[in-house]
Design a protein around this motif. Structure first.
Motif, mmCIF file in Angstrom:
data_model
loop_
_atom_site.group_PDB
_atom_site.id
_atom_site.type_symbol
_atom_site.label_atom_id
_atom_site.label_comp_id
_atom_site.label_asym_id
_atom_site.label_seq_id
_atom_site.Cartn_x
_atom_site.Cartn_y
_atom_site.Cartn_z
ATOM 1 N N TYR A 21 51.582 10.247 51.294
ATOM 2 C CA TYR A 21 50.454 10.856 51.989
ATOM 3 C C TYR A 21 49.203 10.013 51.814
ATOM 4 N N ARG A 22 48.199 10.331 52.630
ATOM 5 C CA ARG A 22 46.865 9.744 52.493
ATOM 6 C C ARG A 22 45.859 10.883 52.588
ATOM 7 N N LEU A 23 45.004 11.011 51.583
ATOM 8 C CA LEU A 23 44.050 12.105 51.523
ATOM 9 C C LEU A 23 42.633 11.571 51.600
ATOM 10 N N LEU A 24 41.889 12.043 52.590
ATOM 11 C CA LEU A 24 40.474 11.721 52.723
ATOM 12 C C LEU A 24 39.676 12.842 52.088
ATOM 13 N N ASP A 25 38.722 12.484 51.237
ATOM 14 C CA ASP A 25 37.989 13.483 50.467
ATOM 15 C C ASP A 25 36.981 14.229 51.337
ATOM 16 N N GLY A 26 36.646 15.434 50.897
ATOM 17 C CA GLY A 26 35.683 16.253 51.612
ATOM 18 C C GLY A 26 35.299 17.461 50.784
ATOM 19 N N GLN A 27 34.652 18.432 51.430
ATOM 20 C CA GLN A 27 34.145 19.607 50.741
ATOM 21 C C GLN A 27 35.286 20.543 50.349
ATOM 22 N N ASP A 28 35.150 21.138 49.172
ATOM 23 C CA ASP A 28 36.147 22.114 48.730
ATOM 24 C C ASP A 28 35.937 23.481 49.364
ATOM 25 N N VAL B 125 40.979 15.786 54.629
ATOM 26 C CA VAL B 125 41.985 15.611 55.675
ATOM 27 C C VAL B 125 43.181 14.867 55.084
ATOM 28 N N LEU B 126 44.351 15.442 55.274
ATOM 29 C CA LEU B 126 45.589 14.902 54.722
ATOM 30 C C LEU B 126 46.513 14.472 55.858
ATOM 31 N N THR B 127 47.025 13.242 55.776
ATOM 32 C CA THR B 127 48.083 12.794 56.678
ATOM 33 C C THR B 127 49.329 12.540 55.848
ATOM 34 N N VAL B 128 50.490 12.883 56.403
ATOM 35 C CA VAL B 128 51.720 12.945 55.617
ATOM 36 C C VAL B 128 52.854 12.232 56.354
ATOM 37 N N ASP B 129 53.681 11.512 55.607
ATOM 38 C CA ASP B 129 54.949 10.995 56.124
ATOM 39 C C ASP B 129 56.031 12.032 55.867
ATOM 40 N N ALA B 130 56.699 12.493 56.918
ATOM 41 C CA ALA B 130 57.838 13.393 56.737
ATOM 42 C C ALA B 130 58.989 12.655 56.062
ATOM 43 N N ARG B 131 59.886 13.407 55.445
ATOM 44 C CA ARG B 131 61.096 12.784 54.903
ATOM 45 C C ARG B 131 61.807 11.993 56.005
ATOM 46 N N HIS C 235 60.871 9.252 57.197
ATOM 47 C CA HIS C 235 59.881 8.549 58.003
ATOM 48 C C HIS C 235 58.872 7.851 57.083
ATOM 49 N N GLY C 236 58.277 6.766 57.603
ATOM 50 C CA GLY C 236 57.220 6.093 56.867
ATOM 51 C C GLY C 236 57.649 5.689 55.478
ATOM 52 N N GLU C 237 56.808 6.018 54.501
ATOM 53 C CA GLU C 237 57.075 5.635 53.110
ATOM 54 C C GLU C 237 57.629 6.784 52.276
ATOM 55 N N SER C 238 57.985 7.887 52.926
ATOM 56 C CA SER C 238 58.597 9.005 52.199
ATOM 57 C C SER C 238 60.082 8.740 51.976
ATOM 58 N N PRO C 239 60.678 9.391 50.974
ATOM 59 C CA PRO C 239 62.104 9.163 50.685
ATOM 60 C C PRO C 239 63.007 9.575 51.830
ATOM 61 N N HIS C 240 64.169 8.947 51.879
ATOM 62 C CA HIS C 240 65.200 9.328 52.837
ATOM 63 C C HIS C 240 66.045 10.460 52.241
ATOM 64 N N SER C 241 66.582 11.282 53.135
ATOM 65 C CA SER C 241 67.409 12.403 52.701
ATOM 66 C C SER C 241 68.389 12.750 53.810
ATOM 67 N N PRO C 242 69.612 13.135 53.462
ATOM 68 C CA PRO C 242 70.574 13.536 54.495
ATOM 69 C C PRO C 242 70.206 14.860 55.160
ATOM 70 N N ASP C 243 69.325 15.646 54.561
ATOM 71 C CA ASP C 243 68.921 16.935 55.126
ATOM 72 C C ASP C 243 67.690 16.739 55.996
ATOM 73 N N CYS C 244 67.861 16.878 57.300
ATOM 74 C CA CYS C 244 66.749 16.722 58.245
ATOM 75 C C CYS C 244 66.264 18.061 58.790
ATOM 76 N N SER C 245 66.593 19.167 58.139
ATOM 77 C CA SER C 245 66.275 20.492 58.659
ATOM 78 C C SER C 245 64.790 20.802 58.520
ATOM 79 N N TYR C 246 64.332 21.742 59.354
ATOM 80 C CA TYR C 246 62.936 22.183 59.255
ATOM 81 C C TYR C 246 62.702 22.987 57.985
ATOM 82 N N ALA C 247 63.734 23.663 57.490
ATOM 83 C CA ALA C 247 63.601 24.352 56.209
ATOM 84 C C ALA C 247 63.286 23.353 55.106
#
Length: 300
Positions: A42-49, A82-88, A90-102
């Motif tokens: 992920y990449r997190l841009l800082d901001g107000q709490d 603001v947070l941007t995320v790599d899904a499993r 994809h990108g730099e996130s780990p690979h997994s045989p489970d591609c389900s939305y759960a």
């Protein structure tokens, strides 16, 4: 121009359950074990709490960089984290045989809990939108508001040709002595044989990276192809999300047809539908200013 994608990524007729709006339960998420989360990049841009953070979830074959421009603009203009995320897979996130939305929802819950970023605003495109909807139905108290970008919670069929495009992406041979910009040009010329719309090619090229002098796709094509039915199927449904919800779409979208609206309104009673003309499926690339205007208006 978008006719190619409409033919490629067409929706089936909505599969309405016997009780309108009620589909399969999220048995795996409700079990004692459930899907095992993977640690997302992920990449997190800082901001107000004091303001709910914004979380961007990309579509299939993309990664967190696809929303970087919008993320930086939102952080600057709203003062939010603001947070941007790599899904499993994809990108730099780990690979997994489970591609389900759960599983992807479980990944997101683990990351948001780790970072302390709830309740949040979820903005998801295509596959990311289905993940966002799954998460909002599962954990409505953790979602302050929801934006689904050109995607329905119902099933998609008839797009097997996309996996031929994936095979073509994997088959491209890129000389090792090319710079990244030169490699982009080579691959773009090859993809033109299959994809006329430049915005779709730009979307795909976002996942082409240089690693140890070689250009590779940062997408787990094999697992995505093996579990394509899970990705194209309806999301697992449990409960109702009653928070503010925006369904952002293009004109005559095959990803979010008006015939799906009654079921969507059942699951998301506060849903609003907004159409951006000539936007195509990848709205933030084709119409970036209109996309940002819609998000800023919804947040305010």
């Amino acid at each position: 121009m978008w006719q190619w994608a409409q033919n490629l990524w067409g929706f089936s007729r909505p599969r309405l359950p016997s009780i309108p709006g009620v589909g399969p339960s999220m048995a795996t998420l409700g079990s004692s074990s459930g899907p095992r989360p993977v640690p997302l990049s992920y990449r997190l841009l800082d901001g107000q709490d004091t303001l709910p953070p914004v979380v961007f979830l990309h579509g299939m074959l993309s990664n967190k960089n696809i929303f970087q421009t919008q993320a930086e603009a939102l952080a600057q203009q709203t003062g939010r984290k603001v947070l941007t995320v790599d899904a499993r897979n994809h990108g730099e996130s780990p690979h997994s045989p489970d591609c389900s939305y759960a599983a992807m929802s479980a990944d997101l819950q683990a990351l948001l809990s780790k970072l302390g970023l709830t309740p949040c605003v979820l903005i998801g495109h295509s596959m990311g939108g289905k993940t966002a909807m799954t998460f909002a139905l599962q954990k409505p108290e953790l979602v302050e508001r929801l934006v689904s970008v050109d995607i329905s919670p119902l099933a998609i069929v008839g797009i097997s040709i996309i996996f031929k495009v994936l095979a073509a992406m994997k088959a491209i041979k890129i000389p090792g002595n090319l710079s990244h910009s030169q490699a982009i040009e080579v691959v773009d010329e090859h993809l033109k044989l299959f994809i006329q719309d430049s915005s779709i090619r730009q979307y795909l090229l976002n996942s082409l990276v240089q690693v140890n002098g070689q250009h590779v796709w940062k997408v787990n094509v094999e697992n995505l192809m093996q579990q394509q039915n899970l990705i194209l199927d309806a999301i697992p449904i449990q409960g109702v999300y009653r928070g503010p919800t925006l369904f952002l779409t293009c004109l005559n979208s095959t990803f979010l047809p008006t015939s799906h609206y009654p079921t969507i309104k059942f699951l998301f009673p506060e849903a609003q539908f907004q159409t951006i003309p000539d936007a195509g499926h990848i709205i933030n690339i084709k119409k970036p200013q209109e996309f940002m205007n819609s998000i800023l208006s919804f947040l305010s």
